[in-house]
Motif scaffolding. Structure first.
Motif, PDB file in Angstrom:
ATOM      1  N   LYS A 289      -7.723  11.131  -9.762  1.00 47.90           N
ATOM      2  CA  LYS A 289      -6.500  11.923  -9.639  1.00 47.90           C
ATOM      3  C   LYS A 289      -5.260  11.032  -9.645  1.00 47.90           C
ATOM      4  N   VAL A 290      -5.328   9.910  -8.951  1.00 50.89           N
ATOM      5  CA  VAL A 290      -4.203   8.970  -8.949  1.00 50.89           C
ATOM      6  C   VAL A 290      -4.049   8.354 -10.339  1.00 50.89           C
ATOM      7  N   GLU A 291      -5.172   8.023 -10.937  1.00 50.57           N
ATOM      8  CA  GLU A 291      -5.168   7.417 -12.267  1.00 50.57           C
ATOM      9  C   GLU A 291      -4.486   8.321 -13.290  1.00 50.57           C
ATOM     10  N   GLN A 292      -4.723   9.616 -13.205  1.00 48.63           N
ATOM     11  CA  GLN A 292      -4.127  10.556 -14.157  1.00 48.63           C
ATOM     12  C   GLN A 292      -2.605  10.528 -14.095  1.00 48.63           C
TER      13      GLN A 292
ATOM     14  N   GLY B 124      -6.333  16.045  -3.760  1.00 51.52           N
ATOM     15  CA  GLY B 124      -5.842  16.064  -5.131  1.00 51.52           C
ATOM     16  C   GLY B 124      -6.480  17.112  -6.019  1.00 51.52           C
ATOM     17  N   SER B 125      -7.506  17.806  -5.490  1.00 48.56           N
ATOM     18  CA  SER B 125      -8.267  18.742  -6.329  1.00 48.56           C
ATOM     19  C   SER B 125      -8.073  20.210  -5.969  1.00 48.56           C
ATOM     20  N   HIS B 126      -7.829  20.497  -4.727  1.00 51.61           N
ATOM     21  CA  HIS B 126      -7.745  21.902  -4.293  1.00 51.61           C
ATOM     22  C   HIS B 126      -6.438  22.133  -3.538  1.00 51.61           C
ATOM     23  N   PRO B 127      -5.354  22.500  -4.254  1.00 54.12           N
ATOM     24  CA  PRO B 127      -5.283  22.757  -5.695  1.00 54.12           C
ATOM     25  C   PRO B 127      -5.162  21.455  -6.494  1.00 54.12           C
TER      26      PRO B 127
ATOM     27  N   THR C 160       0.857  -1.181   0.000  1.00 59.49           N
ATOM     28  CA  THR C 160       0.000   0.000   0.000  1.00 59.49           C
ATOM     29  C   THR C 160       0.892   1.231   0.000  1.00 59.49           C
ATOM     30  N   THR C 161       0.495   2.215  -0.775  1.00 59.23           N
ATOM     31  CA  THR C 161       1.318   3.415  -0.858  1.00 59.23           C
ATOM     32  C   THR C 161       0.459   4.590  -1.317  1.00 59.23           C
ATOM     33  N   SER C 162       1.097   5.731  -1.532  1.00 51.22           N
ATOM     34  CA  SER C 162       0.393   6.936  -1.954  1.00 51.22           C
ATOM     35  C   SER C 162       1.243   7.693  -2.955  1.00 51.22           C
ATOM     36  N   LEU C 163       0.568   8.453  -3.826  1.00 49.66           N
ATOM     37  CA  LEU C 163       1.313   9.334  -4.738  1.00 49.66           C
ATOM     38  C   LEU C 163       2.237  10.239  -3.947  1.00 49.66           C
ATOM     39  N   LEU C 164       1.671  10.849  -2.920  1.00 48.07           N
ATOM     40  CA  LEU C 164       2.423  11.696  -2.004  1.00 48.07           C
ATOM     41  C   LEU C 164       2.687  10.850  -0.764  1.00 48.07           C
ATOM     42  N   ARG C 165       3.914  10.354  -0.649  1.00 48.25           N
ATOM     43  CA  ARG C 165       4.252   9.332   0.340  1.00 48.25           C
ATOM     44  C   ARG C 165       3.933   9.754   1.769  1.00 48.25           C
ATOM     45  N   PHE C 166       4.114  11.026   2.041  1.00 43.43           N
ATOM     46  CA  PHE C 166       3.874  11.545   3.382  1.00 43.43           C
ATOM     47  C   PHE C 166       2.607  12.404   3.384  1.00 43.43           C
TER      48      PHE C 166
END
Length: 249
Positions: free
Chosen positions: A194-197, A157-160, A140-146
């Protein structure tokens, strides 16, 4: 398991200094010395659970960034591990086991993955086992690790908009690419558009295999009121994609 960064040593004393009560207070935690970077209203804080990666993973689930719930759980697990004198790698791994898509998100996630029959592809009884006895098959992970917060709120992921924000966009691209390079072509499950993009951009640049990405999977957060409609719309296509991967081996 493998440590992919080693910030824990820097934040060790801060984590140990947080009481159990403080760890449940967003205001106290976000005002502690865990701030890693700031860009306008966006602030990135330390949490340990994405510092360790499973290179043998067959499935990688990717969110946008850890939210407050995951951050709090990860820090509490890390504090216990540090108090017990465990190694940094073990501390981070135990935090990952505890915090990875914790809460109602995990239940929603498992239900959707089982509906896609991913457990048949993996040869396990249910996808709940990925968070239990078959945990070695999952990363499991994230685009933004922290954890990133925008104006003190969970960043979605939207604002901004992530691609339009240079700091967030470059952080996401560089961290994710580095992490995925350690694995041997797992199935990638991006949670939400947002992750998909971001993954589509990496696939277009030849940096990952788009056929091993489960396109159309909704974010499992309870705050995503459209997730069931989104899932129903893409369910058959995702199920066929998993079947095709099973045929390819």
């Amino acid at each position: 398991m493998m440590l992919i960064s080693n910030h824990l040593s820097k934040y060790r004393e801060t984590i140990l200094g947080l009481t159990q009560e403080a760890l449940r207070s967003r205001e106290e935690v976000l005002s502690s010395n865990l701030l890693m970077a700031r860009s306008g209203e966006q602030e990135m804080f330390y949490a340990p659970h994405n510092e360790v990666v499973n290179p043998a993973a067959k499935v990688v689930i990717i969110g946008i960034t850890p939210g407050w719930t995951q951050m709090s759980i990860a820090l509490e697990a890390a504090r216990k591990g540090l108090q017990a004198g465990l190694t940094d790698e073990t501390v981070c791994w135990q935090a990952k086991e505890a915090a990875g898509f914790a809460g109602t998100m995990r239940a929603h996630l498992i239900a959707m993955l089982d509906a896609l029959e991913l457990h048949h592809y993996l040869g396990i009884g249910t996808c709940a086992d990925l968070f239990g006895e078959c945990r070695e098959w999952l990363n499991t992970t994230s685009l933004l690790r922290f954890p990133v917060f925008s104006g003190g709120r969970n960043y979605n992921g939207s604002h901004p908009d992530l691609p339009a924000h240079p700091f967030l966009d470059q952080t996401a691209l560089s961290l994710l690419q580095a992490e995925l390079s350690l694995m041997n072509r797992p199935l990638l499950i991006p949670l939400g558009r947002k992750v998909e993009q971001v993954l589509q951009r990496l696939a277009a640049d030849g940096l990952l295999d788009g056929e091993r990405c489960l396109w159309g999977f909704p974010h499992p957060s309870g705050a995503n009121g459209h997730r069931l409609v989104q899932f129903a719309r893409h369910k058959e296509g995702m199920r066929k994609q998993i079947q095709a991967l099973a045929g390819r081996g």
